[in-house]
Scaffold this active site. Structure first.
Site, PDB file in Angstrom:
ATOM      1  CB  SER A 382      -0.910   0.020   1.231  1.00  0.00           C
ATOM      2  OG  SER A 382      -0.212   0.472   2.382  1.00  0.00           O
ATOM      3  CG  ASP A 383       1.686   5.674  -1.719  1.00  0.00           C
ATOM      4  OD1 ASP A 383       2.557   5.878  -0.845  1.00  0.00           O
ATOM      5  OD2 ASP A 383       1.655   6.304  -2.784  1.00  0.00           O
ATOM      6  CE1 TYR A 384       4.584   7.334   5.850  1.00  0.00           C
ATOM      7  CE2 TYR A 384       2.413   8.158   6.418  1.00  0.00           C
ATOM      8  CZ  TYR A 384       3.727   7.927   6.761  1.00  0.00           C
ATOM      9  OH  TYR A 384       4.191   8.276   8.003  1.00  0.00           O
TER      10      TYR A 384
END
Length: 838
Positions: A382-384
């Site tokens: 996942s991105d942040y």
């Protein structure tokens, strides 16, 4: 006191080193870097009285002041520095950079090294992974799927978590984000393999976007080189430097197609074209990952952001995306497909929605398209905070629902936030999420931990001796300079360039005249203070400094007291003016969208006053996106687009300005005439009422009342000190069968006075079919070097494969019918011929 100084500070049981650079340029400037972690203190104006220096500034992440007071005696200094979140530090040190902190780590790491460790076979890895999974509890598995930060620092909302040391020791983390140096990697890895329940080593992740310590041109810049081998080499060097410091897993490359220059993240990509973007994605993956991930000088590549993040509405970061599936597949998918075929070990989700569903929980995109159709079997991260954002978007009821959606979409690793840890145990207990789903995720993660060798040799990437050898090495700096030269695009030249050393006086005017802010966003180099400024690049050529007048004139966004008058006075004494204007590095990158993509007003005013002097004027641009340059096109003699060129920027720009290197860069994003034209890109669809030379004066056609439809500078555009003439485009056949190929040939002649390199470009248009196709699509290019007067025939081979596109039924096919083929120096200036697919 002018020069570079260093001081070591012992605090909380660890040693840091601060490197301070003091420069004199219309006053004193103090810049602070640090080891082992990079400094985020912005350059500060300083006052000097005798041997005492005082400076006040701020850090990138806080408006609280940074205060520095220093006193110098010969080659020593002492004083204090007060920083947000840290407080007052006592500084005492000497001249130069000082010894590397890495040297102290060498004897500490040595006992942990293992010899004779070899790569395991795929079958061996499979068996070992299954054995380990069988021993793991649900908590162990979730721990492997959880990434935490190396410190308490956050790039977004605050994250409520235990200290990283405790989380690693208790098995709550499988990977670490932002451990910038080998000492921190060693500390956390040692805890993992000695204290965590199953002693599983950690992955160490970082954003290595365009260099680690040696900084290369930003990706939008290096894409303009159209030099795939040089880009691959830049990524390989970046991997060598990063892996020496313990990084094993990159959060790059970014392979988003970008059509809207308002979006700050265009700086991280390869521009607007999916064909070139796919080739560059492949080159970057091959550069980062090398021949084998078991090689200690490679890192795992992560393709981001899957998918269509570059289509954010209004060019506003994190915003909604609403596009057709045809656009998704034909425009945004090709670079990801190419990167996956090149073997990329990881993919990161985009922040946006698709068909109303956030990508982080979008099963169609992540499972059906990415995994099942494209065959991606690597780690999906996942991105942040993206899993948490599923319910912030409004597509989930709460964090529990968001966690289920992400798991169902096959999301393996949650970056930094803790929804998996909080909700998955209960979801599994209730049978809403199956433990087999965790097994699949952990299987992929552990497979890569075996592939890179850390399961057998956990400290193999802690290489302080290689840090000292590789970081900012002469060979790496030369590679950076070479790619920087290739990335420069000459947009206009009325004959003023190249500059000749004929005793003329030169005025270097503008906020980037002596600035070292030439690295761009998404870099964490500890050597930023040694970036070569444009002034240093020019004076480094041996130019008599009595003939060089330097003045900032203004800041990037603010006036300087007396700055404009001083700049005009300097320019008045010169024969030639170089205007060094642009954006600072904070104006591009993530969370750096702009509605107005012209130069800041204060710089525009400076330019207007300088141009009034009537001197021959060269505009040198530092920026991370296409800008509106219509006024400059009409009012200056030459325009040199340099982007953010990295550690050797000043040398590379001077090489081009003075003719030691003939510019050869070609734009990979169109430059609009006006911001109202964006998004603007060459490979658009024809409309039902297209504007033509014959109808442009009529009303009811697709055009603006106040501006041309055409960009100021089209895709593929870039001038040279040479001049290239295209003649005799010919096809060896006009009917192409599905099992055959046709050859298109053109003669290119250098009609200028300089040897030069030209990028010959092939475009094709599918004239009709089941769906509308773009007016042109890049399908090939060749780079050639020609001496003055030399001619060469350039040929392209075209097959059915070059004509394929994703049709509405999601099939990839070419349809029989009529086509146009174009060859030229850019998307606008082409010769054309016709053929048919039969």
């Amino acid at each position: 006191m002018i020069g570079i100084w260093n001081a070591r500070v012992n605090r909380n049981g660890s040693t840091s080193k601060f490197i301070l650079s003091i420069e004199e340029n219309e006053g004193y400037i103090l810049t602070v870097n640090s080891e082992p972690n990079p400094s985020f203190i912005l350059p500060m104006e300083a006052t000097v009285e005798g041997n005492r220096l005082e400076a006040t500034g701020r850090s990138f992440f806080s408006n609280d002041p940074v205060k520095v007071t220093l006193e110098f005696v010969d080659d020593r200094f002492a004083g204090t520095m007060t920083m947000p979140f840290v407080g007052e530090l006592q500084l005492s040190g000497g001249k130069g950079r000082g010894a590397s902190l890495a040297e102290e780590l060498i004897p500490i790491v040595e006992p942990y090294r293992k010899a004779n460790v070899s790569a395991r076979s795929d079958e061996d890895i499979r068996q070992e992974v299954e054995k380990l999974i069988a021993r793991m509890s649900i908590a162990d598995k979730i721990g492997q799927m959880s990434q935490i930060g190396a410190s308490d620092f956050s790039f977004g909302a605050d994250v409520d978590a235990e200290p990283p040391e405790r989380m690693v020791a208790t098995g709550k983390a499988g990977s670490i984000l932002g451990a910038f140096d080998s000492k921190r990697v060693f500390e956390l890895q040692k805890i993992a393999v000695e204290q965590s329940p199953l002693r599983i080593p950690l992955l160490f992740n970082a954003d290595v976007i365009h260099g680690f310590q040696t900084i290369f041109p930003v990706p939008l810049a290096w894409s303009c080189s159209w030099d795939l081998e040089a880009i691959k080499q830049a990524c390989a060097i970046s991997a060598k430097e990063a892996s020496a410091s313990g990084t094993t897993y990159n959060h790059g490359p970014m392979v988003d197609i970008t059509r809207d220059p308002r979006w700050g993240r265009v700086v991280e990509g390869a521009g607007e074209d999916p064909y070139l973007g796919a080739l560059i994605a492949k080159a970057q993956v091959e550069g980062f990952q090398g021949e084998s991930l078991f090689d200690r000088e490679t890192i795992i590549a992560c393709l981001k952001h899957f998918i269509a993040y570059g289509a954010a509405e209004g060019g506003r970061d994190y915003n909604t995306v609403d596009i057709s599936e045809g656009t998704l597949r034909n425009v945004y998918l090709p670079p990801f497909k190419a990167g996956i075929e090149a073997g990329a070990g990881s993919v990161m989700n985009a922040f946006n929605t698709y068909q109303g569903v956030p990508v982080a929980g979008n099963g169609y995109l992540l499972k059906d398209l990415l995994r099942d159709e494209l065959g991606f079997d690597g780690m999906l991260i996942s991105d942040y905070g993206a899993i948490e954002e599923i319910f912030i978007h409004g597509a989930a009821k709460n964090g529990e629902d968001a966690s289920k959606q992400a798991m169902d979409a096959t999301m393996d690793i949650e970056m930094v936030t803790r929804l998996y840890a909080e909700h998955l145990p209960r979801l599994i207990e209730q049978g809403i999420v199956k433990e087999e789903q965790l097994d699949d995720a952990v299987r992929r993660i552990l497979t890569y931990k075996y592939k890179i060798g850390i399961m057998d040799d956990p400290f193999r990437y802690v290489q302080p001796e290689k840090e000292m050898e590789y970081h900012f090495s002469p060979a790496h700096l030369e590679a950076s300079r070479d790619l920087a030269r290739k990335s420069i695009v000459l947009l206009k030249n009325d004959g003023i360039l190249p500059l000749r050393d004929e005793g003329k006086k030169i005025a270097l005017i503008g906020p980037f005249a002596a600035s070292k802010d030439l690295l761009g966003p998404w870099q964490f180099s500890r050597y930023g203070i040694e970036t070569v400024s444009l002034k240093e690049g020019i004076t480094g050529r041996g130019l008599d400094q009595q003939r060089l007048f330097v003045a900032s004139g203004c800041g990037v966004n603010e006036e300087l007291v007396g700055g404009l008058d001083h700049a005009v006075a300097c320019a008045s004494q010169a024969d030639i003016v170089i205007l060094a204007l642009g954006e600072d590095s904070n104006m591009s990158g993530e969370a750096a969208s702009r509605t107005d993509i012209s130069l800041p007003n204060v710089q525009q005013r400076l330019a207007e006053e300088i141009v009034k002097l009537g001197k021959p004027t060269v505009l040198v641009l530092t920026n991370g996106r296409p800008l509106v340059l219509d006024w400059f096109e009409q009012n200056v003699d030459a325009i040199v687009e340099t982007w953010f060129l990295g550690s050797q920027a000043g040398h590379a720009i001077a090489d081009v300005l003075f003719g030691d290197y003939n510019p050869s860069g070609k734009l990979t994003m169109s430059f609009p005439r006006h911001a109202g034209q964006v998004p603007i890109y060459y490979n658009a669809f024809n409309t039902g009422r297209p504007v033509t030379a014959a109808n442009m004066q009529t009303k009811y056609i697709s055009k603006y009342l106040d501006c041309s439809n055409d960009p100021l500078y089209p895709f593929g555009y870039g001038l040279s000190y040479a001049a290239f003439d295209y003649t005799e485009l010919r096809l060896d056949k006009t009917a192409l069968t599905r099992t055959d190929a046709l050859t298109a040939s053109v003669t290119v002649t250098n009609t200028g006075n300089y040897a030069g390199e030209e990028t010959v470009q092939l475009y094709i248009q599918d004239l009709y079919g089941s769906v509308v196709r773009p007016v042109k699509e890049l399908k090939g290019f060749r780079k050639i070097c020609l001496e003055p007067g030399e001619s060469r025939t350039v040929s392209f081979r075209v097959t059915e494969e070059d004509l394929k596109f994703y049709a509405p039924d999601r099939s990839l096919r070419a349809e029989a019918g009529a086509f146009r083929l174009f060859v030229g120096s850019n998307a606008r200036d082409v010769q054309e011929a016709a053929f048919e697919l039969v």
